[in-house]
Write a protein that holds these residues in place. Structure first.
Motif, PDB file in Angstrom:
ATOM      1  N   HIS A 160       0.816  -1.214   0.000  1.00  0.00           N
ATOM      2  CA  HIS A 160       0.000   0.000   0.000  1.00  0.00           C
ATOM      3  C   HIS A 160       0.851   1.266   0.000  1.00  0.00           C
ATOM      4  O   HIS A 160       0.273   2.358  -0.020  1.00  0.00           O
ATOM      5  N   GLY A 166      -1.685   2.863  -2.202  1.00  0.00           N
ATOM      6  CA  GLY A 166      -1.755   1.673  -3.039  1.00  0.00           C
ATOM      7  C   GLY A 166      -0.684   1.599  -4.093  1.00  0.00           C
ATOM      8  O   GLY A 166       0.176   2.477  -4.219  1.00  0.00           O
ATOM      9  N   ALA A 175      -2.848  -3.196  -4.979  1.00  0.00           N
ATOM     10  CA  ALA A 175      -3.216  -2.819  -3.617  1.00  0.00           C
ATOM     11  C   ALA A 175      -3.962  -1.498  -3.702  1.00  0.00           C
ATOM     12  O   ALA A 175      -3.402  -0.501  -4.147  1.00  0.00           O
TER      13      ALA A 175
END
Length: 263
Positions: A160, A166, A175
């Motif tokens: 992340h 992300g 992510a």
């Protein structure tokens, strides 16, 4: 005197029977007072499950099957999935799935909070051995920000990034950014491990540590300080350094070509 001795045991028996009768009446009265409340609670629970069943039949049946057994190539079994998994997938709009793809994407939610709770209750009735929802809600799920930052960097930043924005993963997955996630969604994501995310059970991260991570993520979401330089979308030092390196190399190549052309 003998008459008194003969009647005394009889009176004692009568007293015992009277006490027993009074105890039975008291127990019956108490049961009568409590039973309607229990019946009301059971009726409410049954009504919630019936509402959840109707929602499931209308929106989930095609991919997960009539008995939550799953449909090959469409959706997994939900037997024993637990309410936390249902909450995360439905409250973030990932389910119902818009189309078959590598990873469900966040989109506007299709159901109200009550409908989501009803669907959770229905799925949980099929062997509810999965992760449960936390008892706390909202800000009550936030812990220590400083300790949460350390835990986030150890367990979450690899996917992340440091600010929770992300990044890309393998096989078309990614992510997601944590910006739109609320406290319950972050908590249930750690409990259930959607997509490529690992499951962080209470042995991996205690409930207190989960709350610390939530506090850190929430603090980053509302961070407005700028400490200099271009933030580049707050992608983190590695991504920003990579962008600077690429831009520098391209600039050197262009400068070299320009010098060669003049020579």
């Amino acid at each position: 005197m003998s008459q008194q001795r003969r009647t005394s045991p009889r009176r004692r028996r009568l007293r015992r029977w009277a006490f027993l009768l009074l105890a039975l009446v008291a127990a019956g009265t108490l049961a009568g007072l409590l039973t309607p409340q229990r019946q009301t609670a059971v009726a409410q629970e049954s009504g919630t499950q019936r509402q959840g069943e109707q929602i499931y039949l209308n929106t989930c049946l095609t991919c997960h099957g009539a008995q939550l057994e799953g449909v090959e190539g469409r959706g997994p079994s939900l037997v024993g999935a637990g309410e936390a998994k249902v909450y995360f997938q439905v409250s973030t709009g990932r389910m119902p799935l818009a189309r078959q793809q590598a990873q469900g994407q966040r989109k506007p939610v299709e159901f109200s909070d009550d409908e989501i709770r009803a669907l959770m209750a229905y799925v949980d009735s099929f062997g509810g051995g999965g992760a449960k929802m936390p008892e706390e809600r909202g800000e009550a799920l936030r812990g220590n920000v400083a300790r949460g930052g350390e835990l986030f960097r150890l367990n979450c930043a690899a996917c992340h990034n440091f600010t929770g924005r992300g990044g890309a993963l393998t096989s078309g997955k990614y992510a997601p950014s944590l910006d739109p996630a609320n406290e319950e969604q972050i908590y249930t994501a750690m409990l259930t491990g959607p997509s490529n995310m690992p499951v962080f059970g209470d042995r991996q991260l205690s409930p207190e540590e989960k709350r610390d991570i939530i506090a850190y993520v929430e603090s980053v979401q509302h961070e407005s300080n700028n400490y200099g330089g271009h933030p580049l979308g707050s992608l983190g030092p590695v991504s920003e350094g990579a962008v600077a390196w690429v831009v520098g190399i391209v600039a050197l190549v262009l400068l070299t070509l320009w010098i060669g052309a003049r020579a």
